[in-house]
Structures are given as structure tokens and as C-alpha cells.
Design an enzyme around this catalytic site. Structure first.
Site, PDB file in Angstrom:
ATOM      1  N   SER A  17      12.942 -49.153  72.071  1.00 60.35           N
ATOM      2  CA  SER A  17      14.078 -49.755  72.787  1.00 60.35           C
ATOM      3  C   SER A  17      14.826 -48.697  73.583  1.00 60.35           C
ATOM      4  O   SER A  17      14.673 -47.493  73.337  1.00 60.35           O
ATOM      5  CB  SER A  17      15.021 -50.403  71.760  1.00 60.35           C
ATOM      6  OG  SER A  17      16.169 -50.953  72.373  1.00 60.35           O
ATOM      7  N   ASP A  38       8.921 -46.144  65.926  1.00 63.26           N
ATOM      8  CA  ASP A  38      10.142 -46.937  65.778  1.00 63.26           C
ATOM      9  C   ASP A  38      10.126 -47.625  64.420  1.00 63.26           C
ATOM     10  O   ASP A  38       9.067 -47.896  63.853  1.00 63.26           O
ATOM     11  CB  ASP A  38      10.271 -47.989  66.894  1.00 63.26           C
ATOM     12  CG  ASP A  38      11.721 -48.409  67.127  1.00 63.26           C
ATOM     13  OD1 ASP A  38      12.340 -47.914  68.106  1.00 63.26           O
ATOM     14  OD2 ASP A  38      12.266 -49.203  66.321  1.00 63.26           O
ATOM     15  N   ASP A  61      10.493 -45.127  59.288  1.00 60.41           N
ATOM     16  CA  ASP A  61      11.934 -44.894  59.201  1.00 60.41           C
ATOM     17  C   ASP A  61      12.176 -43.388  59.225  1.00 60.41           C
ATOM     18  O   ASP A  61      11.723 -42.666  58.328  1.00 60.41           O
ATOM     19  CB  ASP A  61      12.428 -45.504  57.882  1.00 60.41           C
ATOM     20  CG  ASP A  61      13.923 -45.349  57.671  1.00 60.41           C
ATOM     21  OD1 ASP A  61      14.567 -44.544  58.378  1.00 60.41           O
ATOM     22  OD2 ASP A  61      14.450 -46.026  56.780  1.00 60.41           O
ATOM     23  N   VAL A  62      12.893 -42.913  60.229  1.00 57.55           N
ATOM     24  CA  VAL A  62      13.100 -41.462  60.357  1.00 57.55           C
ATOM     25  C   VAL A  62      13.942 -40.883  59.222  1.00 57.55           C
ATOM     26  O   VAL A  62      13.955 -39.664  59.034  1.00 57.55           O
ATOM     27  CB  VAL A  62      13.737 -41.074  61.722  1.00 57.55           C
ATOM     28  CG1 VAL A  62      12.820 -41.428  62.880  1.00 57.55           C
ATOM     29  CG2 VAL A  62      15.123 -41.686  61.890  1.00 57.55           C
ATOM     30  N   TYR A 153      29.688 -42.153  63.102  1.00 58.48           N
ATOM     31  CA  TYR A 153      28.913 -41.898  64.321  1.00 58.48           C
ATOM     32  C   TYR A 153      29.300 -40.539  64.917  1.00 58.48           C
ATOM     33  O   TYR A 153      28.431 -39.728  65.257  1.00 58.48           O
ATOM     34  CB  TYR A 153      29.142 -43.029  65.323  1.00 58.48           C
ATOM     35  CG  TYR A 153      28.195 -43.007  66.494  1.00 58.48           C
ATOM     36  CD1 TYR A 153      26.857 -43.370  66.345  1.00 58.48           C
ATOM     37  CD2 TYR A 153      28.624 -42.615  67.760  1.00 58.48           C
ATOM     38  CE1 TYR A 153      25.974 -43.349  67.412  1.00 58.48           C
ATOM     39  CE2 TYR A 153      27.755 -42.589  68.838  1.00 58.48           C
ATOM     40  CZ  TYR A 153      26.433 -42.954  68.657  1.00 58.48           C
ATOM     41  OH  TYR A 153      25.560 -42.913  69.723  1.00 58.48           O
ATOM     42  N   GLU A 186      23.227 -48.448  79.090  1.00 62.03           N
ATOM     43  CA  GLU A 186      23.026 -49.902  78.953  1.00 62.03           C
ATOM     44  C   GLU A 186      21.831 -50.193  78.044  1.00 62.03           C
ATOM     45  O   GLU A 186      20.683 -50.243  78.511  1.00 62.03           O
ATOM     46  CB  GLU A 186      22.788 -50.485  80.352  1.00 62.03           C
ATOM     47  CG  GLU A 186      22.955 -51.985  80.473  1.00 62.03           C
ATOM     48  CD  GLU A 186      24.400 -52.442  80.397  1.00 62.03           C
ATOM     49  OE1 GLU A 186      24.776 -52.945  79.344  1.00 62.03           O
ATOM     50  OE2 GLU A 186      25.121 -52.279  81.392  1.00 62.03           O
ATOM     51  N   THR A 187      22.083 -50.343  76.763  1.00 60.03           N
ATOM     52  CA  THR A 187      21.029 -50.604  75.774  1.00 60.03           C
ATOM     53  C   THR A 187      21.573 -51.587  74.733  1.00 60.03           C
ATOM     54  O   THR A 187      22.786 -51.826  74.674  1.00 60.03           O
ATOM     55  CB  THR A 187      20.638 -49.310  75.024  1.00 60.03           C
ATOM     56  OG1 THR A 187      21.746 -48.928  74.197  1.00 60.03           O
ATOM     57  CG2 THR A 187      20.282 -48.165  75.966  1.00 60.03           C
ATOM     58  N   PRO A 188      20.702 -52.120  73.878  1.00 63.56           N
ATOM     59  CA  PRO A 188      21.205 -52.997  72.804  1.00 63.56           C
ATOM     60  C   PRO A 188      22.256 -52.309  71.929  1.00 63.56           C
ATOM     61  O   PRO A 188      23.244 -52.930  71.526  1.00 63.56           O
ATOM     62  CB  PRO A 188      19.936 -53.324  72.001  1.00 63.56           C
ATOM     63  CG  PRO A 188      18.826 -53.241  73.012  1.00 63.56           C
ATOM     64  CD  PRO A 188      19.222 -52.112  73.932  1.00 63.56           C
ATOM     65  N   TRP A 201      42.221 -51.749  72.464  1.00 63.41           N
ATOM     66  CA  TRP A 201      41.253 -51.231  73.452  1.00 63.41           C
ATOM     67  C   TRP A 201      41.743 -49.938  74.101  1.00 63.41           C
ATOM     68  O   TRP A 201      40.941 -49.135  74.567  1.00 63.41           O
ATOM     69  CB  TRP A 201      41.000 -52.282  74.548  1.00 63.41           C
ATOM     70  CG  TRP A 201      39.996 -53.316  74.164  1.00 63.41           C
ATOM     71  CD1 TRP A 201      40.241 -54.499  73.550  1.00 63.41           C
ATOM     72  CD2 TRP A 201      38.570 -53.264  74.369  1.00 63.41           C
ATOM     73  NE1 TRP A 201      39.059 -55.174  73.347  1.00 63.41           N
ATOM     74  CE2 TRP A 201      38.027 -54.446  73.845  1.00 63.41           C
ATOM     75  CE3 TRP A 201      37.709 -52.318  74.939  1.00 63.41           C
ATOM     76  CZ2 TRP A 201      36.667 -54.725  73.872  1.00 63.41           C
ATOM     77  CZ3 TRP A 201      36.346 -52.598  74.975  1.00 63.41           C
ATOM     78  CH2 TRP A 201      35.836 -53.785  74.442  1.00 63.41           C
TER      79      TRP A 201
HETATM   80  N1  NAD Z   1      23.510 -46.428  74.419  1.00 60.62           N
HETATM   81  C1  NAD Z   1      24.511 -45.548  74.478  1.00 60.62           C
HETATM   82  O1  NAD Z   1      25.561 -45.811  75.111  1.00 60.62           O
HETATM   83  C2  NAD Z   1      24.384 -44.222  73.778  1.00 60.62           C
HETATM   84  C3  NAD Z   1      25.357 -43.245  74.015  1.00 60.62           C
HETATM   85  C4  NAD Z   1      25.263 -42.016  73.388  1.00 60.62           C
HETATM   86  C5  NAD Z   1      24.207 -41.753  72.547  1.00 60.62           C
HETATM   87  N2  NAD Z   1      23.272 -42.722  72.331  1.00 60.62           N
HETATM   88  C6  NAD Z   1      22.179 -42.394  71.413  1.00 60.62           C
HETATM   89  O2  NAD Z   1      20.949 -42.597  72.066  1.00 60.62           O
HETATM   90  C7  NAD Z   1      19.956 -42.904  71.089  1.00 60.62           C
HETATM   91  C8  NAD Z   1      19.192 -44.142  71.522  1.00 60.62           C
HETATM   92  O3  NAD Z   1      20.100 -45.217  71.530  1.00 60.62           O
HETATM   93  P1  NAD Z   1      19.890 -46.523  72.431  1.00 60.62           P
HETATM   94  O4  NAD Z   1      21.191 -46.787  73.061  1.00 60.62           O
HETATM   95  O5  NAD Z   1      18.665 -46.403  73.234  1.00 60.62           O
HETATM   96  O6  NAD Z   1      19.728 -47.607  71.261  1.00 60.62           O
HETATM   97  P2  NAD Z   1      18.659 -48.761  70.991  1.00 60.62           P
HETATM   98  O7  NAD Z   1      19.250 -49.560  69.884  1.00 60.62           O
HETATM   99  O8  NAD Z   1      18.297 -49.429  72.258  1.00 60.62           O
HETATM  100  O9  NAD Z   1      17.390 -47.953  70.465  1.00 60.62           O
HETATM  101  C9  NAD Z   1      17.408 -47.270  69.251  1.00 60.62           C
HETATM  102  C10 NAD Z   1      16.035 -47.420  68.622  1.00 60.62           C
HETATM  103  O10 NAD Z   1      16.026 -46.641  67.404  1.00 60.62           O
HETATM  104  C11 NAD Z   1      15.313 -47.398  66.439  1.00 60.62           C
HETATM  105  N3  NAD Z   1      15.717 -46.999  65.094  1.00 60.62           N
HETATM  106  C12 NAD Z   1      16.892 -47.264  64.477  1.00 60.62           C
HETATM  107  N4  NAD Z   1      16.887 -46.778  63.245  1.00 60.62           N
HETATM  108  C13 NAD Z   1      15.685 -46.185  63.059  1.00 60.62           C
HETATM  109  C14 NAD Z   1      15.079 -45.511  61.975  1.00 60.62           C
HETATM  110  N5  NAD Z   1      15.726 -45.379  60.805  1.00 60.62           N
HETATM  111  N6  NAD Z   1      13.838 -45.022  62.125  1.00 60.62           N
HETATM  112  C15 NAD Z   1      13.163 -45.183  63.297  1.00 60.62           C
HETATM  113  N7  NAD Z   1      13.682 -45.831  64.364  1.00 60.62           N
HETATM  114  C16 NAD Z   1      14.938 -46.323  64.236  1.00 60.62           C
HETATM  115  C17 NAD Z   1      15.695 -48.831  66.726  1.00 60.62           C
HETATM  116  O11 NAD Z   1      14.767 -49.749  66.144  1.00 60.62           O
HETATM  117  C18 NAD Z   1      15.691 -48.871  68.238  1.00 60.62           C
HETATM  118  O12 NAD Z   1      14.424 -49.217  68.751  1.00 60.62           O
HETATM  119  C19 NAD Z   1      20.690 -43.042  69.759  1.00 60.62           C
HETATM  120  O13 NAD Z   1      20.564 -41.840  69.037  1.00 60.62           O
HETATM  121  C20 NAD Z   1      22.125 -43.251  70.175  1.00 60.62           C
HETATM  122  O14 NAD Z   1      23.044 -42.838  69.178  1.00 60.62           O
HETATM  123  C21 NAD Z   1      23.324 -43.938  72.923  1.00 60.62           C
END
Ligand code: NAD
Length: 248
Positions: A17, A38, A61-62, A153, A186-188, A201
Site C-alpha cells: 500500500s 506486507d 509481520d515486521v 507515533y 495521500e495514503t490509507p 483542530w
Molecule cells: N501517509 C503519511 O502521511 C505519512 C507521513 C509520514 C510518515 N509516514 C510513514 O510512511 C510509512 C508508509 O505509510 P503509508 O502512509 O504508505 O501507509 P499505508 O497504510 O498505505 O501502508 C502501510 C503498509 O504497511 C503494512 N504494515 C502494517 N503493519 C505491518 C507489519 N506489522 N508488518 C508488515 N507490514 C505492515 C500495511 O499492511 C500497509 O500495506 C509508514 O511508516 C508511515 O508511518 C506516512
């Protein structure tokens, strides 16, 4: 497109994702062979099949050492060696610190921080033996500044920054350890950061969510792909903030 990953074996966590998927697709487009790991097996499969023959799908699972070892072992067997690890998997949510379930705090630390370390721990032996390799971790602007309702977080991402710097002092280029610190993407996951009921807010104001639109995952992949490539072979311990200026 440049072929900076030609001949390289790569593993990407969270590849099912968002940012992880964009990184896996980008690295494959640049000639790499990519293990897409994943927690959600179907999503790892979807990314790998979108990439094609250059990818393999792995589920695990990491935060579980046995599963991490199995995944890294399978990826190493598939490609002969792993040149690059992208630690992207992560979870998060907004919770008030005075009501959050302590188990939830521990879970976020386990995935975001311990999971990042376990993946490093699993790939480092072969990188040390070969004297080269690249690890790109995922921090966050929440690791460099405070963010409300995000105790776990923020702590996990601040931890990822220090983990990255600690490893960078322990190993020398061309065995490089860096991190990307994204702002909003822009992600889930981004959609899961919902203020608690009655939450003000205005507390989020300094994160500039209203002023800086979230980036596309592919925009972040530019930074990851650079840091994992030989072009960044003199960079280690760097935290590359990609946030549209939120923290400037
Ligand atoms: N989206 C944001 O705004 C944002 C901002 C800063 C940092 N991040 C970081 O970027 C990274 C990716 O986030 P994203 O926004 O793409 O999120 P996402 O939810 O789209 O993707 C995260 C993926 O990690 C996988 N995952 C979760 N737990 C797991 C585990 N225990 N073992 C293996 N896989 C696991 C999920 O299944 C998912 O596919 C994360 O580390 C997040 O903290 C995201």
C-alpha cells in the site's frame, strides 16, 4: 528511466500500500528485483503482480523476529543477495494520551520502531559481509516535531531517526543507513489520523495540514529511490525531510 537498480536485489516492507507500493514500483522500473513484503498477503501479491517477473510477494509481520528472518531468507534466496532494504511498513492513529490503551502504545512502537530494527538486524549480516548495502528507513515529520494525540507515533518515529543515526555510526559507507521523513502523503494511513472527539483542530495548525496539500506516494518514491541508489553512497545517517515545507 535511469536503471540505478539494475542487478540489485531489494526488499520493501509495507509494499502492499501507499508509499511502500510506490517505492517497490519505482525501484522495479529502475531495473531492480523487488521482494514486496506486507502483513496483508493479498496486497503484497497485488503489488508484485502489477510489477511482474521482477517481483516476488512475501507476507509477514515486521514486528515478529521469526517472520522477519523467514522473509529476508526467502528474498535472499530469490535474488542471491539483498543490496537494499526499504523499511516502509508502519501504523499510527490519533489517541489522547490520558485515555489510550497502553497496549496500543506498545503495538505502534513494536511495528514502527522494533520492526524497523528487526529488518535491519536480518539484512545487516550479509551487508556487513559484503561491505556494502543501503538501508532506507521511514521516519516522519512527527519524528522531528511534536504532533498532538500521537505520543506513540512521535516516539516511534523519533526512535527511527536515532536508530538510523546509531547504525550510521556503527557501519561505514558504502554500507549506508538513511531515513526519509515524510510530511502528509495521500495514503490509507493518512486518512486514519482523525482527531479524537472534541479534539481541537487548532492543535494541528503547526502541521500546516490546511496549507500544504498531501503529496502523492510517487513523489516520496523519488527520495527513497535516490537514497537506496549508488548515487547516495556518500550519504549515511541523513534524515531527508520531504514535507512540502511543513517543518521549515
Ligand atoms: N501517509 C503519511 O502521511 C505519512 C507521513 C509520514 C510518515 N509516514 C510513514 O510512511 C510509512 C508508509 O505509510 P503509508 O502512509 O504508505 O501507509 P499505508 O497504510 O498505505 O501502508 C502501510 C503498509 O504497511 C503494512 N504494515 C502494517 N503493519 C505491518 C507489519 N506489522 N508488518 C508488515 N507490514 C505492515 C500495511 O499492511 C500497509 O500495506 C509508514 O511508516 C508511515 O508511518 C506516512
Amino acid at each position: 528511466m535511469d536503471q540505478r537498480y539494475a542487478g540489485k536485489g531489494v526488499i520493501v516492507t509495507g509494499a502492499g500500500s501507499g508509499i511502500g507500493r510506490a517505492v517497490a514500483e519505482r525501484v522495479a522500473a529502475e531495473g531492480g528485483r523487488v521482494a514486496c513484503l506486507d502483513l496483508v498477503a493479498d496486497n503484497a501479491e497485488a503489488t508484485a503482480s502489477a510489477i511482474g517477473d521482477a517481483a516476488v510477494a512475501l507476507s509477514g509481520d515486521v514486528s515478529d523476529w521469526a517472520q522477519v528472518q523467514a522473509a529476508v531468507g526467502a528474498a535472499t534466496e530469490a535474488f542471491g543477495a539483498l543490496d537494499v532494504l526499504f523499511n516502509v511498513a508502519g501504523i499510527g492513529a490519533f489517541d489522547e494520551s490520558h485515555t489510550v490503551d497502553p497496549a496500543k502504545f506498545e503495538k505502534i512502537l513494536a511495528v514502527n520502531l522494533t520492526g524497523t530494527f528487526l529488518m535491519c538486524r536480518a539484512v545487516l549480516p550479509q551487508m556487513v559481509e559484503r561491505g556494502r548495502g543501503a538501508i532506507v528507513n521511514t521516519a516522519s515529520t512527527a519524528g522531528v516535531m511534536g504532533q498532538p494525540w500521537s505520543a506513540a507515533y512521535c516516539a516511534s518515529k523519533g526512535g527511527v531517526i536515532q536508530l538510523t543515526k546509531a547504525l550510521a555510526t556503527e557501519y561505514d559507507p558504502p554500507l549506508c543507513v538513511n531515513a526519509v521523513a515524510p510530511g502528509g502523503v495521500e495514503t490509507p494511513l493518512y486518512g486514519q489520523f482523525i482527531p479524537p472527539e472534541g479534539g481541537d483542530w487548532n492543535r494541528l495548525k503547526k502541521m500546516s495540514r490546511d496549507n500544504v496539500p498531501p503529496a502523492a506516494p510517487a513523489t516520496l518514491a523519488n527520495a527513497y529511490a535516490f537514497l537506496g541508489s549508488d548515487e547516495a553512497s556518500y550519504m549515511t545517517g541523513s534524515i531527508v525531510v520531504v514535507d512540502g515545507g511543513i517543518t521549515c
